[in-house]
Enzyme design. Structure first.
Site, mmCIF file in Angstrom:
data_model
loop_
_atom_site.group_PDB
_atom_site.id
_atom_site.type_symbol
_atom_site.label_atom_id
_atom_site.label_comp_id
_atom_site.label_asym_id
_atom_site.label_seq_id
_atom_site.Cartn_x
_atom_site.Cartn_y
_atom_site.Cartn_z
ATOM 1 N N ASP A 21 0.879 -1.173 0.000
ATOM 2 C CA ASP A 21 0.000 0.000 0.000
ATOM 3 C C ASP A 21 0.916 1.223 0.000
ATOM 4 O OD1 ASP A 21 -2.380 1.561 0.261
ATOM 5 O OD2 ASP A 21 -1.967 1.813 2.392
ATOM 6 N N SER A 22 0.299 2.406 -0.055
ATOM 7 C CA SER A 22 1.109 3.617 0.058
ATOM 8 C C SER A 22 1.580 3.823 1.501
ATOM 9 C CB SER A 22 0.301 4.828 -0.402
ATOM 10 O OG SER A 22 -0.859 4.960 0.415
ATOM 11 N N CYS A 84 -4.259 -1.803 -1.801
ATOM 12 C CA CYS A 84 -4.410 -0.400 -2.182
ATOM 13 C C CYS A 84 -5.444 -0.344 -3.303
ATOM 14 C CB CYS A 84 -3.059 0.127 -2.659
ATOM 15 S SG CYS A 84 -3.137 1.733 -3.443
ATOM 16 N N GLU A 161 -3.002 9.191 8.110
ATOM 17 C CA GLU A 161 -1.546 9.079 8.250
ATOM 18 C C GLU A 161 -1.023 10.003 9.358
ATOM 19 O OE1 GLU A 161 0.809 7.104 6.846
ATOM 20 O OE2 GLU A 161 -0.549 5.951 5.578
ATOM 21 N N CYS A 193 -11.066 2.656 -0.012
ATOM 22 C CA CYS A 193 -9.651 2.935 0.225
ATOM 23 C C CYS A 193 -9.293 2.222 1.516
ATOM 24 C CB CYS A 193 -9.414 4.442 0.374
ATOM 25 S SG CYS A 193 -7.770 4.855 1.010
ATOM 26 N N HIS A 195 -7.249 2.834 3.762
ATOM 27 C CA HIS A 195 -7.058 3.681 4.945
ATOM 28 C C HIS A 195 -8.395 3.913 5.685
ATOM 29 C CE1 HIS A 195 -3.157 4.724 3.185
ATOM 30 N NE2 HIS A 195 -2.846 5.363 4.300
HETATM 31 N N1 DGL Z 1 -4.787 3.063 0.798
HETATM 32 C C1 DGL Z 1 -4.693 3.263 -0.610
HETATM 33 C C2 DGL Z 1 -5.994 2.996 -1.315
HETATM 34 O O1 DGL Z 1 -6.685 2.080 -0.917
HETATM 35 C C3 DGL Z 1 -3.920 4.520 -1.048
HETATM 36 C C4 DGL Z 1 -4.369 5.799 -0.475
HETATM 37 C C5 DGL Z 1 -3.470 6.955 -0.818
HETATM 38 O O2 DGL Z 1 -2.268 6.864 -0.665
HETATM 39 O O3 DGL Z 1 -4.010 7.991 -1.259
HETATM 40 O O4 DGL Z 1 -6.317 3.609 -2.297
#
Ligand code: DGL
Length: 287
Positions: A21-22, A84, A161, A193, A195
């Site tokens: 993931d990021s 991600c 984050e 997402c 996150h």
């Molecule tokens: N968590 C990731 C997603 O599901 C990336 C979110 C990001 O870095 O903007 O898209």
């Protein structure tokens, strides 16, 4: 027929599943993998130096994903899970044919789960995922009678984050993002997402009662288990271990992860292989 390694060529240990993931979003997937596949060893990568992914162009995401997969291939993984949604929406289909190991993403498992629970489906996602329409397409492929509303939520990833989950500002931003979906009387909401499940207490407090929440990580982990069985790749020794790597600050990632994992993991920094950007006709119309 391609033979996938059940042992890591270098270490002789059972081959790992690569997860990326990021940043800390992929930990929601990791926790679900721990729950559903407790014997698998995992190689986790967070591309924290280039975070957030959610407002990157499709060509940038494809380049990042190719670099990550090339590194994971060198590490001898048996399978990769894109934890991600942005990468799953923008790069999955392209890279699936470029690498020899199976690569799984979040969108299809989540779309299948969503139509089981409802027909007025809201999706909250990064701006890039929302703009790609990947969720809408996948849901309509599974059930053409479903109605889909997508909302891009640019501020959520930075807020997660920065660990500002319970900040009143986060609640007001969440109310703003969810209002148009609530106005449409959605019966189902997808966390589009990885996150966003970290924001569950905030989101659940705003949604009207009865809205069915879909966390794609649950369905991706189930799809991973099926794929491992199908390919005979499931670990049969209790080998659970996770190695964490990031492209940014390892200490920061370890500290941020602690609240989600229950411990501060050892995290190392790596440099991804530098690949020459390839010209891709696929994105000519979008770039
Ligand atoms: N968590 C990731 C997603 O599901 C990336 C979110 C990001 O870095 O903007 O898209």
């Amino acid at each position: 027929m391609v033979n996938f390694p059940s042992l890591n060529r270098r270490s002789g240990e059972p081959a790992r599943i690569g997860v990326f993931d990021s940043g800390v979003g992929g930990l929601t997937v990791l926790k679900e993998l721990y729950r559903q596949l407790p014997d698998e060893s995992i190689l986790y990568f967070g591309d924290t130096a280039r975070l957030p992914y959610g407002d990157r162009s499709p060509a940038e995401i494809l380049q990042f994903v190719r670099e990550i997969l090339t590194w994971m291939e060198e590490e001898g993984v048996k399978m990769v899970i894109m934890a991600c949604n942005t990468s799953s929406a923008l790069a999955l289909e392209i890279v699936q044919s470029e690498f020899s190991f199976p690569i799984l993403g979040l969108i299809l498992p989540a779309a299948r789960a969503a139509v089981k629970g409802g027909c007025r489906i809201g999706v909250i996602a990064t701006p890039s995922t929302a703009a790609s329409n990947a969720y809408q397409q996948a849901i309509l492929e599974v059930d053409s009678t479903a109605q889909v509303w997508q909302a891009g939520c640019p501020e959520f990833v930075p807020l997660v984050e920065q660990n500002r989950i319970y900040d009143p500002y986060t609640r007001s931003v969440a109310s703003e993002y969810l209002a148009p979906l609530i106005d449409q009387k959605i019966d189902t909401l997808i966390y589009g997402c990885t996150h966003y499940p970290h924001l569950a207490p905030v989101i659940q407090a705003i949604l009207p009662e009865g809205v069915n929440l879909v966390d794609p990580s649950v369905h991706l982990a189930a799809a991973t288990a099926r794929e491992l069985d199908l390919m005979g790749l499931r670990s049969d020794v209790s080998a659970l271990s996770t190695q964490f790597y990031v492209s940014g600050n390892p200490r920061q990632f370890s500290q941020r992860s602690a609240q989600w994992l229950g411990y501060a993991p050892k995290v190392d920094k790596i440099r991804l292989p530098e690949l020459q950007p390839r010209r891709s006709t696929y994105f000519e119309s979008v770039d």
